[in-house]
Design a protein around this motif. Sequence first.
Motif, mmCIF file in Angstrom:
data_model
loop_
_atom_site.group_PDB
_atom_site.id
_atom_site.type_symbol
_atom_site.label_atom_id
_atom_site.label_comp_id
_atom_site.label_asym_id
_atom_site.label_seq_id
_atom_site.Cartn_x
_atom_site.Cartn_y
_atom_site.Cartn_z
ATOM 1 N N THR A 130 49.258 91.386 47.782
ATOM 2 C CA THR A 130 48.357 90.470 47.084
ATOM 3 C C THR A 130 46.917 90.943 47.267
ATOM 4 O OG1 THR A 130 47.795 88.110 46.815
ATOM 5 C CG2 THR A 130 48.101 88.921 49.066
ATOM 6 N N LYS A 189 48.796 87.979 42.272
ATOM 7 C CA LYS A 189 48.561 89.258 42.941
ATOM 8 C C LYS A 189 47.118 89.737 42.824
ATOM 9 C CE LYS A 189 53.009 90.126 43.850
ATOM 10 N NZ LYS A 189 53.530 90.197 45.231
ATOM 11 N N THR A 193 57.192 92.600 45.626
ATOM 12 C CA THR A 193 56.637 92.771 46.968
ATOM 13 C C THR A 193 55.788 91.567 47.344
ATOM 14 O OG1 THR A 193 54.537 93.816 46.317
ATOM 15 C CG2 THR A 193 56.497 95.244 46.447
ATOM 16 N N ASP A 194 55.337 91.551 48.598
ATOM 17 C CA ASP A 194 54.419 90.495 49.035
ATOM 18 C C ASP A 194 52.967 90.960 48.986
ATOM 19 O OD1 ASP A 194 54.414 92.299 51.117
ATOM 20 O OD2 ASP A 194 55.054 90.862 52.656
#
Length: 283
Positions: A40, A60, A37-38
Amino acid sequence: MTPTEAVASIESGMTIGIGGWGSRRKPMALVRELLRTDVTDLTVVAFGGPDVGLLAAAGKIRKLVYGFVSLDSIPLDPLFTQARERGELDVEEYDEGMFVAGLRAAAARLDFLPIRAGLGSDVLPANPRVATIASPYSDDVYVAMPALPLDVALIHMNRADPQGNGQFLGPDPYFDDLFAMAATSTIMSAEKVVPTEQLLHDSSFHTLLISRMFVSSVVETPRGAHFTTCEPDYDRDEAFQRHYVESAKDPEPWTAFTQRFLSGNEQNYHDAVEAFHQTEGAK
C-alpha cells in the motif's frame, strides 16, 4: 519469473510507473498480482486506465502522478473518478507533454527538463512545486518540469526474450521505454517469451523497444493486458470493460465483481472472464 515472484519485489511506499496508455497494452496481469498483495501507500505514475482505477479502489495509492485516466472507448474510469471526488488521492496532474518530459528527465538522470507546455495554463498553479526557469541564451522562460524517477516500472510487451529484450507489435510504443529507463528496476510482462533469434520473426528491429539493460524481471503472461488492448494479439474486450464500468457504479455490484473476478489467482480470473462471455458477455 512468475508474476508472484516478480511483484514480490514491490514494497509499500514505493513509486511505481505503469506503462501503456489509457486502456491500451496495460500490464494488467501484474496489476492484478499487485492487488493480491498487502502493498500500500504507493505513488503511481501513469497515463492511467483501469490499472489506476483498480489500485485506487483497493486503497493501494497514496499519490497519483498522471496525464489522464481514461478507458478510451469510455471517457472516464469510474473507480478513479470516485476516489478523486472523495479526495482520497494526493494528485499531480500534468499536461501530457510535461509528463513525458518528466520521464525523459528521469531517464537521463537529470533533475528537470525545460519545456514550453504548461506556460499560461492552470497546470502551474495546480502544481506549485513546478518552477519556471529563464533561458541562459535568450529572454525566453520555460517550465522546468521536474524529473519523475521511479522505483519500479511495470510494462507489457507483445514479445520478450528471457534476457529482457522487449518487442511491441502494435501501432504505438506508448512511452514504455521511458518508463523502463526512468526506473531503478523494471518488471516486463509479455504475451510470449521467445528465444532472442525469434524476436524478428514477426517484425523489424524497429519494434525492439526495450533493451535488456533496463529490465530486472521477465514474466510470460498470455492475455496479460486483458481487458485492455494488446494489438495485434487481441483487441480491447469491450463487453468486459462495459461490465467493469457498470459494476463500479455501486458498491453491491462492485463487491460481486471483485469476488467473481479478483478474489482468486490469474487463471481463476481468465476462467471467470470466459464464463462471463459464455453468459452475459453476448448481451
